[in-house]
Scaffold this motif. Structure first.
Motif, PDB file in Angstrom:
ATOM      1  N   VAL A 173       0.799  -1.230   0.000  1.00  0.00           N
ATOM      2  CA  VAL A 173       0.000   0.000   0.000  1.00  0.00           C
ATOM      3  C   VAL A 173       0.835   1.285   0.000  1.00  0.00           C
ATOM      4  O   VAL A 173       0.551   2.200  -0.788  1.00  0.00           O
ATOM      5  CB  VAL A 173      -0.998   0.012   1.185  1.00  0.00           C
ATOM      6  N   PRO A 174       1.864   1.426   0.861  1.00  0.00           N
ATOM      7  CA  PRO A 174       2.587   2.714   0.882  1.00  0.00           C
ATOM      8  C   PRO A 174       3.202   3.100  -0.459  1.00  0.00           C
ATOM      9  O   PRO A 174       3.484   4.282  -0.690  1.00  0.00           O
ATOM     10  CB  PRO A 174       3.679   2.474   1.941  1.00  0.00           C
ATOM     11  N   PHE A 175       3.413   2.119  -1.334  1.00  0.00           N
ATOM     12  CA  PHE A 175       4.006   2.425  -2.642  1.00  0.00           C
ATOM     13  C   PHE A 175       2.946   2.802  -3.677  1.00  0.00           C
ATOM     14  O   PHE A 175       3.283   3.159  -4.810  1.00  0.00           O
ATOM     15  CB  PHE A 175       4.819   1.221  -3.126  1.00  0.00           C
ATOM     16  N   LEU A 176       1.669   2.719  -3.292  1.00  0.00           N
ATOM     17  CA  LEU A 176       0.583   3.038  -4.217  1.00  0.00           C
ATOM     18  C   LEU A 176      -0.051   4.389  -3.918  1.00  0.00           C
ATOM     19  O   LEU A 176      -0.905   4.853  -4.660  1.00  0.00           O
ATOM     20  CB  LEU A 176      -0.494   1.945  -4.168  1.00  0.00           C
ATOM     21  N   VAL A 177       0.334   5.000  -2.803  1.00  0.00           N
ATOM     22  CA  VAL A 177      -0.220   6.301  -2.431  1.00  0.00           C
ATOM     23  C   VAL A 177       0.923   7.303  -2.270  1.00  0.00           C
ATOM     24  O   VAL A 177       2.098   6.932  -2.231  1.00  0.00           O
ATOM     25  CB  VAL A 177      -1.019   6.211  -1.102  1.00  0.00           C
ATOM     26  N   LYS A 178       0.554   8.551  -2.178  1.00  0.00           N
ATOM     27  CA  LYS A 178       1.555   9.589  -1.985  1.00  0.00           C
ATOM     28  C   LYS A 178       2.132   9.484  -0.579  1.00  0.00           C
ATOM     29  O   LYS A 178       1.431   9.691   0.411  1.00  0.00           O
ATOM     30  CB  LYS A 178       0.938  10.971  -2.207  1.00  0.00           C
ATOM     31  N   THR A 179       3.402   9.137  -0.499  1.00  0.00           N
ATOM     32  CA  THR A 179       4.045   8.915   0.800  1.00  0.00           C
ATOM     33  C   THR A 179       5.254   9.840   0.932  1.00  0.00           C
ATOM     34  O   THR A 179       6.083   9.932   0.012  1.00  0.00           O
ATOM     35  CB  THR A 179       4.504   7.449   0.934  1.00  0.00           C
ATOM     36  N   ASP A 180       5.343  10.531   2.039  1.00  0.00           N
ATOM     37  CA  ASP A 180       6.480  11.415   2.318  1.00  0.00           C
ATOM     38  C   ASP A 180       7.610  10.560   2.892  1.00  0.00           C
ATOM     39  O   ASP A 180       7.693  10.351   4.102  1.00  0.00           O
ATOM     40  CB  ASP A 180       6.049  12.505   3.305  1.00  0.00           C
ATOM     41  N   TRP A 181       8.480  10.075   2.012  1.00  0.00           N
ATOM     42  CA  TRP A 181       9.515   9.131   2.448  1.00  0.00           C
ATOM     43  C   TRP A 181      10.566   9.781   3.332  1.00  0.00           C
ATOM     44  O   TRP A 181      11.205   9.105   4.137  1.00  0.00           O
ATOM     45  CB  TRP A 181      10.162   8.466   1.238  1.00  0.00           C
ATOM     46  N   VAL A 182      10.757  11.094   3.198  1.00  0.00           N
ATOM     47  CA  VAL A 182      11.681  11.796   4.099  1.00  0.00           C
ATOM     48  C   VAL A 182      11.140  11.752   5.524  1.00  0.00           C
ATOM     49  O   VAL A 182      11.873  11.487   6.489  1.00  0.00           O
ATOM     50  CB  VAL A 182      11.896  13.250   3.640  1.00  0.00           C
ATOM     51  N   SER A 183       9.829  12.004   5.651  1.00  0.00           N
ATOM     52  CA  SER A 183       9.192  11.933   6.968  1.00  0.00           C
ATOM     53  C   SER A 183       9.214  10.511   7.508  1.00  0.00           C
ATOM     54  O   SER A 183       9.422  10.296   8.711  1.00  0.00           O
ATOM     55  CB  SER A 183       7.749  12.441   6.874  1.00  0.00           C
ATOM     56  N   VAL A 184       9.034   9.544   6.623  1.00  0.00           N
ATOM     57  CA  VAL A 184       9.090   8.136   7.027  1.00  0.00           C
ATOM     58  C   VAL A 184      10.455   7.812   7.613  1.00  0.00           C
ATOM     59  O   VAL A 184      10.568   7.206   8.689  1.00  0.00           O
ATOM     60  CB  VAL A 184       8.793   7.212   5.825  1.00  0.00           C
ATOM     61  N   ALA A 185      11.508   8.242   6.913  1.00  0.00           N
ATOM     62  CA  ALA A 185      12.871   7.973   7.389  1.00  0.00           C
ATOM     63  C   ALA A 185      13.130   8.662   8.727  1.00  0.00           C
ATOM     64  O   ALA A 185      13.735   8.076   9.643  1.00  0.00           O
ATOM     65  CB  ALA A 185      13.880   8.435   6.344  1.00  0.00           C
ATOM     66  N   ARG A 186      12.675   9.902   8.854  1.00  0.00           N
ATOM     67  CA  ARG A 186      12.899  10.641  10.101  1.00  0.00           C
ATOM     68  C   ARG A 186      12.232   9.962  11.287  1.00  0.00           C
ATOM     69  O   ARG A 186      12.847   9.783  12.346  1.00  0.00           O
ATOM     70  CB  ARG A 186      12.385  12.080   9.941  1.00  0.00           C
ATOM     71  N   HIS A 187      10.970   9.568  11.105  1.00  0.00           N
ATOM     72  CA  HIS A 187      10.243   8.956  12.219  1.00  0.00           C
ATOM     73  C   HIS A 187      10.700   7.516  12.483  1.00  0.00           C
ATOM     74  O   HIS A 187      10.457   6.994  13.574  1.00  0.00           O
ATOM     75  CB  HIS A 187       8.742   8.979  11.932  1.00  0.00           C
ATOM     76  N   THR A 188      11.359   6.902  11.503  1.00  0.00           N
ATOM     77  CA  THR A 188      11.886   5.553  11.706  1.00  0.00           C
ATOM     78  C   THR A 188      13.111   5.569  12.605  1.00  0.00           C
ATOM     79  O   THR A 188      13.264   4.710  13.481  1.00  0.00           O
ATOM     80  CB  THR A 188      12.247   4.907  10.352  1.00  0.00           C
TER      81      THR A 188
END
Length: 429
Positions: A173-188
């Motif tokens: 799913v995350p690859f099918l919608v608009k995902t802020d990957w920078v925010s994903v990396a930060r919160h990870t």
């Protein structure tokens, strides 16, 4: 008594290679890891993502090494002693410690079984709204009882192993919608902790449903079952390393699924303004980007599949605990007439769990509360596991190494601190 190490036996035929060899190495560890992402886990991770967006993604990085360390200890205990955790306590420790573990394990497991059954019934009702969820819950309970009692352990384990694949839908799913990957990396990689009751409760639920006591019991007893079934197994350092690899892969699978459920719901539900999940319909909406109008069907398949995977693990764990406590004949490899008390506990646990459907608690809330209860009870069980795995009278030369004690100790401290904060915020407002 510990099993004496024997020389490595030479294989009679060439071992499988590549992916087949990897698949053959995966067994109880993979099943245990996948069953950890049960309906309770899916509900908890979905609530975390919906309520706090991506801010709890970091927990997946923290829980993996801690979860793997505790489960490896349990697996090693089962392999070396050929006994489950409760049997070891009964034979080697004072009775109060045994009863303390039983007391702390029983309520959470029963609530988890009931919540999972209710969750399965609720999602089936999504697909067939004219049929009451209770009817589905009764049907699922009956099917589970037949499968657990009628299927031999080897076939049962093979079915559970393949059910693990159902959980992979969340990775897409995350690859099918608009995902802020920078925010994903930060919160990870950068924890964002909020010191309030709601956030700490979600944190405890995540930890509790990820590092769950019933998995400790299941891991140990399934390793015992595996050794019993395969007479070619030689318990030595190499075999224990293989078991550790199986555990690590199972826990990695579990945490990857956990990470992507939080990522999926934190992206889809949180951004859609759904911050509180009260119904299965709301949770199902997280899968709309991959399934559209069929999201309910995909979500239902996932919940029902993981329920069929997790409930046998839950009821089996409880039955091993009770049977080992009283010295009853036990084992999923035995027929009903060979271990009647063992199977009676399984039957009773599912029926009591089914009865929880009638107390008026919503399935989603029951699933989340079972996770919180695990979070509060886990520290006691982890402390016991740490002591057993460092006890040379029990484990011989296969006691914990430095890394096991480090990560096991960190798991104990983290679970204790989280539970303590939650209790504090609950009573202090």
């Amino acid at each position: 008594m510990p099993v004496i190490e024997l020389p490595d036996a030479k294989p009679e035929k060439e071992k499988p290679k590549g992916l087949k060899a990897l698949w053959n190495l995966l067994g109880p560890g993979l099943i245990t890891g996948a069953s950890d992402d049960d309906p309770s886990g899916i509900a908890t991770y979905s609530q975390a993502g919906a309520q706090y967006g991506l801010t709890t993604l970091w927990t997946a990085l923290i829980t993996f090494p801690l979860m793997a360390a505790v489960q490896e200890m349990c697996a090693r205990i089962g392999v070396v002693t050929a006994q489950g955790l409760t049997g070891i306590l009964r034979k080697n420790y004072p009775k109060p410690i045994l009863w303390l573990m039983v007391l702390f394990s029983f309520p959470a497991i029963i609530l988890n079984i009931g919540a999972d059954i209710a969750g399965m019934g609720a999602v089936a009702n999504l697909i067939f709204p004219n049929v009451h969820p209770i009817i589905f819950s009764v049907v699922f309970t009956a099917l589970l009882l037949v499968a657990i009692i009628a299927l031999p352990y080897s076939k049962f384990a093979a079915v559970l192993k393949w059910l693990c694949a159902i959980l992979l839908v969340y990775l897409v799913v995350p690859f099918l919608v608009k995902t802020d990957w920078v925010s994903v990396a930060r919160h990870t990689f950068i924890p964002a902790i909020q010191f309030n009751k709601d956030y700490v409760s979600v944190l405890v639920a995540i930890l509790g449903t990820t590092i769950s006591p019933y998995l400790f019991f299941w891991q140990a007893t399934m390793e015992v079952e595996t050794v019993k079934h395969d007479k070619r197994i030689v318990v030595n350092k190499r075999y224990i390393e293989d078991v550790g690899f199986d555990v690590d892969m199972g826990m990695l699978f579990s945490n990857i699924v956990m990470y992507f459920i939080i990522l999926t719901t934190g992206t889809v539900l949180f951004n859609a303004g759904i911050h509180q999940i009260d119904t299965v319909e709301q949770a199902a909406k997280a899968l709309e980007p991959i399934a559209g109008a069929g999201a309910y069907y995909l979500f239902a398949i996932g919940i029902i599949g993981t329920g069929f995977l997790a409930i046998p693990v839950l009821s089996g764990s409880l039955s091993y605990i009770i049977s080992e406590t009283f010295g009853w004949e036990e084992g999923l490899d035995k027929r009903l007439h060979e271990a009647p008390a063992f199977y009676a506990v399984i039957i009773l646990s599912l029926l009591v769990g089914l009865g929880i459907n009638y107390v008026g608690i919503s399935p989603i809330q029951a699933l989340i509360w079972s996770a919180i209860l695990y979070g509060v009870t886990s520290p006691v069980i982890i402390a016991i596991v740490l002591h057993i795995s460092n006890n040379k009278k029990v484990m011989g030369k296969f006691t914990n190494g430095g890394w096991s004690n480090l990560f096991g100790g960190l798991a104990l401290l983290l679970m204790t601190a989280a539970a303590g904060f939650m209790i504090y915020f609950t009573f202090a407002g």
